[in-house]
Design an enzyme around this catalytic site. Structure first.
Site, PDB file in Angstrom:
ATOM      1  N   LYS A 120      24.851  55.343  27.606  1.00 42.10           N
ATOM      2  CA  LYS A 120      24.079  55.245  26.360  1.00 42.10           C
ATOM      3  C   LYS A 120      22.606  55.596  26.571  1.00 42.10           C
ATOM      4  O   LYS A 120      21.932  56.042  25.649  1.00 42.10           O
ATOM      5  CB  LYS A 120      24.233  53.866  25.748  1.00 42.10           C
ATOM      6  CG  LYS A 120      25.638  53.647  25.207  1.00 42.10           C
ATOM      7  CD  LYS A 120      25.772  52.378  24.405  1.00 42.10           C
ATOM      8  CE  LYS A 120      27.138  52.294  23.755  1.00 42.10           C
ATOM      9  NZ  LYS A 120      28.228  52.088  24.747  1.00 42.10           N
TER      10      LYS A 120
HETATM   11  C1  LIG Z   1      29.542  52.521  24.568  1.00 45.16           C
HETATM   12  C2  LIG Z   1      30.408  52.647  25.736  1.00 45.16           C
HETATM   13  C3  LIG Z   1      31.653  53.312  25.674  1.00 45.16           C
HETATM   14  C4  LIG Z   1      32.225  53.888  24.386  1.00 45.16           C
HETATM   15  O1  LIG Z   1      31.494  54.991  23.920  1.00 45.16           O
HETATM   16  P1  LIG Z   1      31.655  55.502  22.413  1.00 45.16           P
HETATM   17  O2  LIG Z   1      30.615  56.527  22.246  1.00 45.16           O
HETATM   18  O3  LIG Z   1      31.405  54.295  21.537  1.00 45.16           O
HETATM   19  O4  LIG Z   1      33.028  56.012  22.243  1.00 45.16           O
HETATM   20  C5  LIG Z   1      32.386  53.435  26.848  1.00 45.16           C
HETATM   21  N1  LIG Z   1      31.951  52.924  28.010  1.00 45.16           N
HETATM   22  C6  LIG Z   1      30.769  52.274  28.112  1.00 45.16           C
HETATM   23  C7  LIG Z   1      30.360  51.723  29.422  1.00 45.16           C
HETATM   24  C8  LIG Z   1      29.951  52.113  26.984  1.00 45.16           C
HETATM   25  O5  LIG Z   1      28.773  51.461  27.105  1.00 45.16           O
END
Ligand SMILES: *Cc1c(COP(=O)(O)O)cnc(C)c1O
Length: 477
Positions: A120
């Site tokens: 993220k």
């Molecule tokens: C947010 C997140 C996801 C999922 O990603 P999306 O974009 O919501 O599909 C998967 N793994 C981790 C570690 C995350 O923080």
């Protein structure tokens, strides 16, 4: 480049306008009128660029209301080795999202080298700089109010810390986060970051954020905003690393490459879909879910039936514990030929709790024309995958990336290169890593002793009025 709503009820808008907004006024999601295109010759040129220059080439196609030189400065400041230095190897940090080779055609793309050790950061860090730029230019401020069970909140706080015009108020469930996650968020001492530790579960935090946003008068007066997973700026920033990963993995530009993506809100893999629509020769996009398998069901049956929060399971890949995939609406819009009337009808039935089933033709196109596949995992699968990758290749992967590994294996064609998206570093999930490997996962040097730093947070009752009073006291209007 202008933006419309998936549901057809928004006059075309510029990038900076939709950047700060949440849902479109008609309840839909903003999406570009069309996707920029790159042919083989253009791709061959892009393949020569470093991460920053690549990001500028791609992001600038989606933005026409920020001068090129300013956008370049924002991107250069965001994607520097100094920010993405938490990975396995300092020498690799110049690549920002380096590949790890597992075997001849199987790779892991490191997306978790940013400050909070999750993918993220890749998008949120750019968003922080874009927000500051746009708000300063307009002389405006925004007060981001969000709820987190860990990853999103810390990525947002590290992206927005010290930014002009932005305050963050992040609600988290009191006593429910891991010591590492708590320390990550609560050790921030920046004045514009506020940690609200709420006596209740994550759902209660989310309900309070909804209540604050449903009070239109309060929302306008106190300039309440969000940086959740439907934010278009986040999707655009994520498109870049598919190009980067593709160029690093493909033997020759033009070769097919598959990607496996641990998914929750469908934000990460939606960016992969967009990269593919732009002409990047991605063959398959493999959606990986955990026991919360609403997406696996959709890609296997064509039926989309979101579940209530009471049917969301707590798993050992917690950032994928999602029963409703907000960004799926963007993909389905493309799949059904951008028919916004039809899209609005489908999502009306989602909002009424019924969900929908694709027509046989649309379902076939989802596989044949758009390249989607999917696979779900459970806890035992994750433990087995973490062990297998460590024993065979000597690489530690986190429980979310382990879901990606299982999905990659299920859909792998040894003749085609496969890239697994790493969505977090193992250090964030010590308990599961220890269960699988009997050792503590590696931790980036800069984060040793994190839990011992002084923490700054306020404990509040799970009551929307109490939270509003807290916001009133701290937001100057
Ligand atoms: C947010 C997140 C996801 C999922 O990603 P999306 O974009 O919501 O599909 C998967 N793994 C981790 C570690 C995350 O923080």
């Amino acid at each position: 480049m202008r933006y419309i709503s998936t549901r057809g009820g928004m006059a075309p808008q510029a990038f900076s306008d939709i950047l700060l907004g949440g849902l479109a006024p008609d309840g839909g999601l903003s999406i570009p009128e069309s996707y920029p295109q790159f042919d083989l010759e253009a791709l061959t040129e892009l393949a020569k660029l470093n991460y920053r220059d690549l990001a500028l080439e791609i992001v600038s196609r989606f933005v026409d209301d920020i001068p090129h030189a300013d956008l370049k400065a924002l991107i250069d400041k965001t994607y520097t080795p100094a920010v993405y230095c938490n990975g396995r190897s300092k020498a690799q940090s110049e690549h920002i999202t380096p590949l790890i080779k597992l075997d001849g055609t199987l790779f892991v793309q490191e997306l978790s080298n940013g400050p909070t050790l999750a993918f993220k950061d890749m998008a949120m860090q750019l968003l922080g700089n874009l927000f500051e730029y746009v708000l300063t230019a307009r002389g405006e401020q925004v007060n981001i109010v969000g709820a987190t069970s860990g990853d999103t909140g810390s990525a947002a706080e590290y992206a927005m810390r010290g930014k002009q015009g932005v305050n963050v108020f992040m609600l988290s469930p009191y006593g429910k986060m891991s010591p590492f996650q708590r320390a990550q968020m609560f050790s921030l001492q920046d004045e514009n970051i506020h940690n609200l530790s709420v006596k209740g579960f994550f759902d209660a935090c989310q309900d309070i954020v909804k209540a604050v946003n449903n009070d239109a008068e309060f929302k306008a007066k106190y300039k309440i905003g969000a940086v959740n997973s439907i934010n278009w700026g986040r999707i655009v920033a994520q498109v870049v690393y598919y190009f980067k990963g593709y160029f690093a993995a493909a033997k020759t530009v033009g070769d097919p490459v598959d990607f496996a993506v641990p998914s929750g809100n469908f934000g990460n893999i939606c960016a992969g879909h967009i990269a593919r629509q732009m002409g990047l020769p991605i063959r398959r996009l493999v959606v990986a879910t955990n026991e919360n398998d609403v997406l696996d069901e959709f890609f296997k049956t064509g039926g989309y039936h979101p579940r209530g929060v009471d049917k969301t399971y707590e798993t050992s890949s917690p950032s994928m514990d999602i029963s409703k995939a907000s960004n799926l609406e963007r993909f389905v819009f493309d799949l059904i030929g951008r028919d916004s009337a039809k899209l609005a009808e489908l999502w009306r039935s989602v909002e009424q709790g019924q969900g929908f089933k694709l027509s046989a033709e649309d379902f076939a196109r989802l596989h044949d024309d758009y390249g989607f596949r999917s696979e779900a995992s459970n806890h035992a699968d994750r433990i087995a995958s973490i062990r297998e990758v460590f024993e065979k290749y000597g690489v530690q992967i986190d429980p979310h990336t382990a879901d990606g590994f299982k999905a990659a294996k299920a859909h792998r064609d040894p003749a085609v290169t496969m890239v697994i998206m790493e969505t977090a570093l193992p250090a964030k999930f010590e308990d599961t890593m220890k269960e699988a490997l009997k050792i503590n996962p590696f931790r980036p040097a800069g984060l040793a002793g994190l839990e011992a730093l002084p923490q700054r947070f306020d404990v509040l009752e799970a009551d929307a009025e109490a939270i509003k009073a807290y916001l009133r006291e701290r937001i100057a209007v």
